[in-house]
Design a protein around this motif. Structure first.
Motif, PDB file in Angstrom:
ATOM      1  N   UNK A  65       0.809  -1.209   0.000  1.00 28.57           N
ATOM      2  CA  UNK A  65       0.000   0.000   0.000  1.00 28.57           C
ATOM      3  C   UNK A  65       0.849   1.269   0.000  1.00 28.57           C
ATOM      4  N   UNK A  66       0.281   2.329  -0.573  1.00 27.38           N
ATOM      5  CA  UNK A  66       0.858   3.667  -0.477  1.00 27.38           C
ATOM      6  C   UNK A  66      -0.241   4.609  -0.015  1.00 27.38           C
ATOM      7  N   UNK A  67       0.150   5.589   0.799  1.00 29.57           N
ATOM      8  CA  UNK A  67      -0.784   6.638   1.195  1.00 29.57           C
ATOM      9  C   UNK A  67      -0.387   7.921   0.476  1.00 29.57           C
ATOM     10  N   UNK A  68      -1.338   8.776   0.251  1.00 28.64           N
ATOM     11  CA  UNK A  68      -1.030  10.013  -0.464  1.00 28.64           C
ATOM     12  C   UNK A  68      -1.895  11.152   0.060  1.00 28.64           C
ATOM     13  N   UNK A  69      -1.340  12.350  -0.008  1.00 32.08           N
ATOM     14  CA  UNK A  69      -2.075  13.573   0.302  1.00 32.08           C
ATOM     15  C   UNK A  69      -1.796  14.551  -0.831  1.00 32.08           C
ATOM     16  N   UNK A  70      -2.846  15.137  -1.359  1.00 32.28           N
ATOM     17  CA  UNK A  70      -2.749  16.069  -2.487  1.00 32.28           C
ATOM     18  C   UNK A  70      -3.477  17.349  -2.121  1.00 32.28           C
ATOM     19  N   UNK A  71      -2.881  18.485  -2.461  1.00 30.36           N
ATOM     20  CA  UNK A  71      -3.522  19.742  -2.094  1.00 30.36           C
ATOM     21  C   UNK A  71      -2.919  20.936  -2.792  1.00 30.36           C
ATOM     22  N   UNK A  72      -3.278  22.124  -2.286  1.00 32.01           N
ATOM     23  CA  UNK A  72      -2.840  23.390  -2.865  1.00 32.01           C
ATOM     24  C   UNK A  72      -2.137  24.216  -1.796  1.00 32.01           C
ATOM     25  N   UNK A  73      -1.174  25.031  -2.246  1.00 30.79           N
ATOM     26  CA  UNK A  73      -0.388  25.882  -1.358  1.00 30.79           C
ATOM     27  C   UNK A  73      -0.481  27.316  -1.851  1.00 30.79           C
ATOM     28  N   UNK A  74      -0.664  28.254  -0.934  1.00 27.80           N
ATOM     29  CA  UNK A  74      -0.601  29.667  -1.270  1.00 27.80           C
ATOM     30  C   UNK A  74       0.877  30.080  -1.270  1.00 27.80           C
TER      31      UNK A  74
END
Length: 440
Positions: free
Chosen positions: A151-160
């Motif tokens: 398994x792999x975990x991931x977090x995806x998002x945006x940065x100001x």
């Protein structure tokens, strides 16, 4: 772990303030690299998704999904800097797919997107963080962690970019498919799949590679990602991703050729044949305008050289009037500098020969610089980003500011165009503003 509202440094302990990984991922300095093919120097990878009904439509309607979709585009990856504890790299994302597919132009191709990444190990598990600017002042990121053998975990998002704070993010995980589900090209959904497969052997092979190579490499990424993956998407059912990482083949060749053409055209913008001819005509007219005074100037230079060779008869006052090279227009503070300039630059006189290799130079200082740079590595000045060596410190500083920081300090007073080198500015003025020389 809650990411939203936190500083970007929460993503990794390597992202200390003003550290190399921190400035690299946030695009604080630039580097234009032309990829060079070779064993494990480049990796081409692509993902193909099988979405459940309704998922694709929902993703297309989501502005967030559109922004982070660059991370799932076909990409050509390369590592550009390797440290003891981490590696920095970048890849070219082919928005909409490769520009050419099976010999036919791909009308969906939307250009290249440059993505930076940081990769390192944490408790013998691979971690990789991708970042790219998706809108003015908005940076998208994706952090992927090797959770266990399967398994792999991931977090995806945006940065100001201004506050360096994470504005929004989503988390998830992916599960490597078993052989039966992978062959059937169906989601390996733990809710319905009862096939047993031991992934520890694959994990042990990756750990052995980690020990041999002394850190994460593109070979590790290929072993880690190749294959079929299942990702849950909520009540709509799981999604399947098919990852393919290759070092050769038609897709790799098309990607490498496209990226090389794109990068070279950015470093040296292509010029039309009309512009080349026009610049040639302008330069020719300028030098023809000097033809009437060339003989007179040559005679004056010859008499100057005779006087310099005979110091007793030297009349310095008669020499101070002409400190300009009539061939290229360069000016100097002393007449003797004009003579040295013409011998070295226009006469191509190279009397200082390297005793190690066949190279020769017009000045002894240039020869010493060459020896330090090419033959005595411990005395050279090396760039910490690209490992390029220089014989003198100021050339290393100039390399860093012009190549990595992309500074253009020399500005044309006529049209405000900026250049990295003073010689480039002089050439521009000579070609495009000939009337200034004629009027003066």
């Amino acid at each position: 772990m809650e990411y939203s509202g936190r500083h970007v440094s929460i993503l990794s302990h390597h992202l200390e303030w003003d550290s190399l990984p921190f400035n690299w991922l946030l695009f604080r300095f630039q580097r234009q690299s032309v990829p060079v093919g070779g064993d494990w120097s480049l990796l081409f990878w692509r993902l193909k998704y099988d979405h459940p009904a309704g998922i694709r439509k929902a993703m297309q309607a989501s502005e967030f999904s559109r922004m982070v979709s660059v991370f799932s585009q076909p990409s050509l990856m390369m590592i550009e800097h390797r440290d003891r504890d981490f590696a920095l790299g970048s890849y070219w994302g082919f928005v909409g797919g490769l520009p050419e597919m099976n010999g036919l132009a791909n009308t969906d191709f939307g250009g290249f997107k440059r993505v930076r990444f940081l990769t390192y190990c944490e408790d013998s598990r691979a971690v990789i963080i991708y970042m790219t600017e998706v809108a003015p002042g908005v940076i998208a990121f994706s952090k992927i962690i090797e959770a266990d053998a399967r398994h792999v975990s991931n977090v995806t998002g945006l940065i100001d970019a201004d506050s360096e704070a994470i504005t929004m993010c989503v988390t998830g995980w992916k599960r490597r498919s078993c052989d039966q589900c992978a062959l059937a090209s169906i989601p390996c959904d733990p809710a319905v799949c009862n096939n047993e497969k031991d992934f520890d052997a694959d994990r042990a092979e990756r750990k052995a590679l980690l020990l041999r190579s002394g850190g994460l490499t593109l070979e590790y990424h290929r072993m880690w990602w190749n294959g079929s993956w299942t990702a849950p998407t909520g009540p709509m059912g799981p999604m399947t991703a098919f990852a393919s990482c290759t070092l050769k083949g038609p897709g790799f060749d098309v990607a490498l050729l496209s990226v090389m053409q794109h990068e070279v055209s950015n470093v040296h913008p292509p010029r039309s044949s009309y512009r080349i001819v026009n610049e040639g005509i302008n330069a020719m007219n300028y030098f023809l305008s000097l033809e009437d005074t060339e003989v007179e100037a040559s005679e004056k230079l010859a008499s100057s050289i005779d006087l310099l060779e005979d110091p007793i008869s030297l009349d310095w006052l008669s020499l101070l009037d002409d400190k300009t090279c009539e061939i290229c227009g360069s000016t100097f503070t002393r007449v003797i500098d004009v003579r040295r300039h013409k011998e070295n630059m226009h006469g191509k006189k190279r009397k200082y020969e390297c005793w190690i290799c066949p190279k020769s130079y017009s000045q002894n200082g240039h020869l010493r610089e060459h020896v330090r740079q090419a033959h005595v590595a411990q005395d050279a000045f090396s760039c910490t980003l690209c490992s390029k060596r220089f014989g003198v410190k100021h050339k290393l500083q100039r390399h860093f500011t012009t190549v990595h920081e992309n500074r253009r300090r020399f500005e044309c007073e006529v049209c405000s165009k900026k250049y990295k080198e003073k010689s480039s500015l002089k050439h521009h003025q000579l070609v495009h503003h000939v009337h200034l020389f004629e009027e003066s």
